[in-house]
Design a protein around this motif. Structure first.
Motif, PDB file in Angstrom:
ATOM      1  N   GLY A   1      87.353 -15.112  30.009  1.00  0.00           N
ATOM      2  CA  GLY A   1      88.032 -15.703  31.152  1.00  0.00           C
ATOM      3  C   GLY A   1      87.329 -16.949  31.663  1.00  0.00           C
ATOM      4  O   GLY A   1      86.236 -17.307  31.230  1.00  0.00           O
ATOM      5  N   GLY A   2      87.987 -17.614  32.623  1.00  0.00           N
ATOM      6  CA  GLY A   2      87.418 -18.809  33.231  1.00  0.00           C
ATOM      7  C   GLY A   2      87.192 -19.931  32.249  1.00  0.00           C
ATOM      8  O   GLY A   2      86.172 -20.621  32.301  1.00  0.00           O
ATOM      9  N   THR A   3      88.132 -20.167  31.349  1.00  0.00           N
ATOM     10  CA  THR A   3      87.940 -21.093  30.237  1.00  0.00           C
ATOM     11  C   THR A   3      87.826 -22.543  30.685  1.00  0.00           C
ATOM     12  O   THR A   3      88.563 -23.009  31.552  1.00  0.00           O
ATOM     13  CB  THR A   3      89.117 -20.983  29.255  1.00  0.00           C
ATOM     14  N   THR A   4      86.881 -23.255  30.101  1.00  0.00           N
ATOM     15  CA  THR A   4      86.820 -24.714  30.188  1.00  0.00           C
ATOM     16  C   THR A   4      86.611 -25.244  28.779  1.00  0.00           C
ATOM     17  O   THR A   4      86.002 -24.579  27.936  1.00  0.00           O
ATOM     18  CB  THR A   4      85.687 -25.196  31.104  1.00  0.00           C
ATOM     19  N   VAL A   5      87.113 -26.451  28.511  1.00  0.00           N
ATOM     20  CA  VAL A   5      87.088 -27.026  27.173  1.00  0.00           C
ATOM     21  C   VAL A   5      86.451 -28.404  27.230  1.00  0.00           C
ATOM     22  O   VAL A   5      86.746 -29.207  28.125  1.00  0.00           O
ATOM     23  CB  VAL A   5      88.512 -27.106  26.578  1.00  0.00           C
ATOM     24  N   TYR A   6      85.572 -28.681  26.271  1.00  0.00           N
ATOM     25  CA  TYR A   6      84.839 -29.940  26.177  1.00  0.00           C
ATOM     26  C   TYR A   6      85.022 -30.474  24.756  1.00  0.00           C
ATOM     27  O   TYR A   6      85.538 -29.781  23.875  1.00  0.00           O
ATOM     28  CB  TYR A   6      83.346 -29.733  26.442  1.00  0.00           C
ATOM     29  N   ALA A   7      84.555 -31.703  24.494  1.00  0.00           N
ATOM     30  CA  ALA A   7      84.614 -32.245  23.142  1.00  0.00           C
ATOM     31  C   ALA A   7      83.500 -33.253  22.955  1.00  0.00           C
ATOM     32  O   ALA A   7      83.035 -33.886  23.907  1.00  0.00           O
ATOM     33  CB  ALA A   7      85.975 -32.892  22.869  1.00  0.00           C
ATOM     34  N   GLY A   8      83.071 -33.402  21.710  1.00  0.00           N
ATOM     35  CA  GLY A   8      82.011 -34.337  21.354  1.00  0.00           C
ATOM     36  C   GLY A   8      81.198 -33.779  20.213  1.00  0.00           C
ATOM     37  O   GLY A   8      81.321 -32.605  19.842  1.00  0.00           O
ATOM     38  N   ALA A   9      80.362 -34.622  19.617  1.00  0.00           N
ATOM     39  CA  ALA A   9      79.471 -34.205  18.533  1.00  0.00           C
ATOM     40  C   ALA A   9      80.229 -33.509  17.411  1.00  0.00           C
ATOM     41  O   ALA A   9      79.742 -32.554  16.808  1.00  0.00           O
ATOM     42  CB  ALA A   9      78.364 -33.287  19.063  1.00  0.00           C
ATOM     43  N   GLY A  10      81.443 -33.987  17.129  1.00  0.00           N
ATOM     44  CA  GLY A  10      82.187 -33.485  15.980  1.00  0.00           C
ATOM     45  C   GLY A  10      83.021 -32.256  16.212  1.00  0.00           C
ATOM     46  O   GLY A  10      83.607 -31.730  15.264  1.00  0.00           O
ATOM     47  N   ALA A  11      83.106 -31.757  17.450  1.00  0.00           N
ATOM     48  CA  ALA A  11      83.807 -30.488  17.664  1.00  0.00           C
ATOM     49  C   ALA A  11      84.457 -30.438  19.034  1.00  0.00           C
ATOM     50  O   ALA A  11      84.130 -31.203  19.943  1.00  0.00           O
ATOM     51  CB  ALA A  11      82.842 -29.317  17.512  1.00  0.00           C
ATOM     52  N   VAL A  12      85.405 -29.523  19.172  1.00  0.00           N
ATOM     53  CA  VAL A  12      85.929 -29.109  20.463  1.00  0.00           C
ATOM     54  C   VAL A  12      85.178 -27.839  20.840  1.00  0.00           C
ATOM     55  O   VAL A  12      85.160 -26.868  20.080  1.00  0.00           O
ATOM     56  CB  VAL A  12      87.448 -28.834  20.390  1.00  0.00           C
TER      57      VAL A  12
END
Length: 437
Positions: A413-424
């Motif tokens: 739960g409480g999901t947050t999503v980031y991106a960088g360094a070749g990945a999500v």
């Protein structure tokens, strides 16, 4: 050509400007889970940042019934390619992490709780070697309940957004203070009172530009004859005695729950404002504009009246800036569920609503030419996807078509999503995973 995701995610909203913009070239994506990681102490995952070829994760040890209040935060550095642990550090003070930002090769970690000092740790980003540990002195005029957000400056200083109480009046306020790099007392630059009903208050979408902070202030609504629009205030680390008292930039719209959200990019400060239509509670007005950061001159403005909303406008929102300059906006309720469609605004004055799924996804970032978004189902499983947005106007709004989607499983739960360094990188309260495209 293989898909490429570049860059860092150094702040809660991508970078100090809050643009949620990640450079990427996505060609024939084949999304897979590259790795999954859970802290060995079994506690919760709080914050994630992507720096260089590593992922920095702030966690909190589980509560100990034999010693309540003595749980410590643990910072980890993971290899972005494999998820393997590179370094870890247990913070010496038994308070949770409130904010984390990376700037000029330093990881700034701010930790506190009500009744405890504000601890400011500076660590190296790869080995987590301590640079300093300080207690931030805010002054005698306010007492803080929490730190809501923080922005590091290139010279080693730190902007803080506090949930505070003004001691003279007993009123709650969003307080903005600047802590200098030499460890001197923080300078309070703004106290903005907020209703006690907003408890606990959420971080506002302020943004940093150079050493200044651009702070959103809500509008006021007491009817058509007693209303004011939301504004942006420009704060400097050392307030100028000759500075005017008026706002730096002002929206045009008024209405119930009128709020503004800011982000910085290149030499401009952009903002999206929204307010409910007092005559039609299921409709809202939207406005977007860009201001030259150096001169304060208006570059462009786009407006739209009466876009349908699912429920009252939320206290929080997501705002991102695409590589083509288009601004994306989405209002969220207290549960993180979208209350508006995705709204796109561009410098040609066009402002559109964009359909992002029948059961809407939450906007995360502009990932190259795609829009990165996620949603959770009732069982807690997280679906992450990249969406292409067409430019053609449609009877029911512009359309977003999924370029790729992936079920990331139940992350707690409480999901947050980031991106960088070749990945999500997808964070839940209990687990972190990386998606390769």
């Amino acid at each position: 050509m293989a898909s490429v995701i570049l860059g860092d995610w150094t702040h809660r909203r991508g970078d100090a400007g809050g643009g949620r913009t990640v450079l990427a070239e996505i060609d024939k994506p084949r999304p897979t889970i590259a790795w999954s990681w859970t802290p060995e102490h079994g506690g919760r995952v709080d914050q994630v940042r992507v720096v260089g070829s590593t992922v920095v994760v702030a966690t909190m040890m589980p509560r100990d019934s034999n010693a309540p209040g003595w749980e410590h935060a643990v910072i980890y550095v993971l290899d972005a390619a494999s998820g393997g642990e590179v370094a870890r550090r247990v913070l010496p003070d038994a308070v949770p992490v409130a904010a984390m930002a990376v700037d000029s090769g330093i990881v700034h970690v701010v930790a506190t709780r009500k009744g405890e000092p504000i601890f400011w740790y500076a660590l190296s980003p790869a080995e987590l070697v301590p640079v300093h540990r300080r207690m931030v002195a805010i002054g005698d005029a306010v007492t803080h309940d929490d730190v809501l957000d923080a922005w590091a400056t290139a010279d080693g200083g730190l902007w803080l957004e506090l949930d505070a109480t003004l001691l003279e009046s007993g009123v709650r306020a969003h307080t903005y203070a600047f802590a200098p790099h030499d460890g001197g007392p923080a300078v309070t630059c703004l106290n903005d009172e907020h209703p006690t009903a907003a408890n606990p208050p959420l971080a506002r979408d302020a943004c940093a530009g150079d050493r200044d902070l651009f702070v959103p202030l809500d509008g006021r609504w007491g009817g058509e004859a007693d209303a004011s629009p939301p504004v942006l205030s420009r704060l400097e680390p050392r307030p100028r005695t000759d500075a005017g008292t008026g706002p730096w930039a002002r929206a045009d719209l008024i209405g119930p729950r009128a709020r503004i959200h800011a982000l910085g990019g290149e030499d401009v400060i952009c903002a999206v404002a929204a307010a409910e239509d007092p005559a039609k509670p299921d409709r809202a007005r939207f406005e977007a504009f860009a201001i030259d950061r150096a001169t304060g001159a208006l570059r462009w403005r786009a407006t739209h009246d009466r876009i349908a909303i699912r429920s009252p406008l939320g206290d929080s929102a997501r705002i991102a800036r695409r590589p083509n300059g288009e601004l994306l906006f989405q209002s969220l309720d207290a549960e993180g569920v979208p209350t508006t469609p995705l709204v796109g605004a561009s410098s040609d004055g066009r402002l559109d609503e964009i359909l992002l799924g029948a059961r809407p996804y939450v906007l995360d970032a502009a990932l190259g030419d795609l829009v990165l978004a996620h949603r959770e189902n009732k069982e807690g499983r997280v679906e992450v996807g990249g969406f292409a947005i067409d430019r053609e106007g449609r009877l029911l709004g512009r359309r977003a078509v999924a370029s790729w989607t992936l079920d990331a499983g139940d992350l707690g739960g409480g999901t947050t999503v980031y991106a960088g360094a070749g990945a999500v990188v997808v964070r839940g309260a209990l687990r972190v995973c990386a998606v390769r495209l």
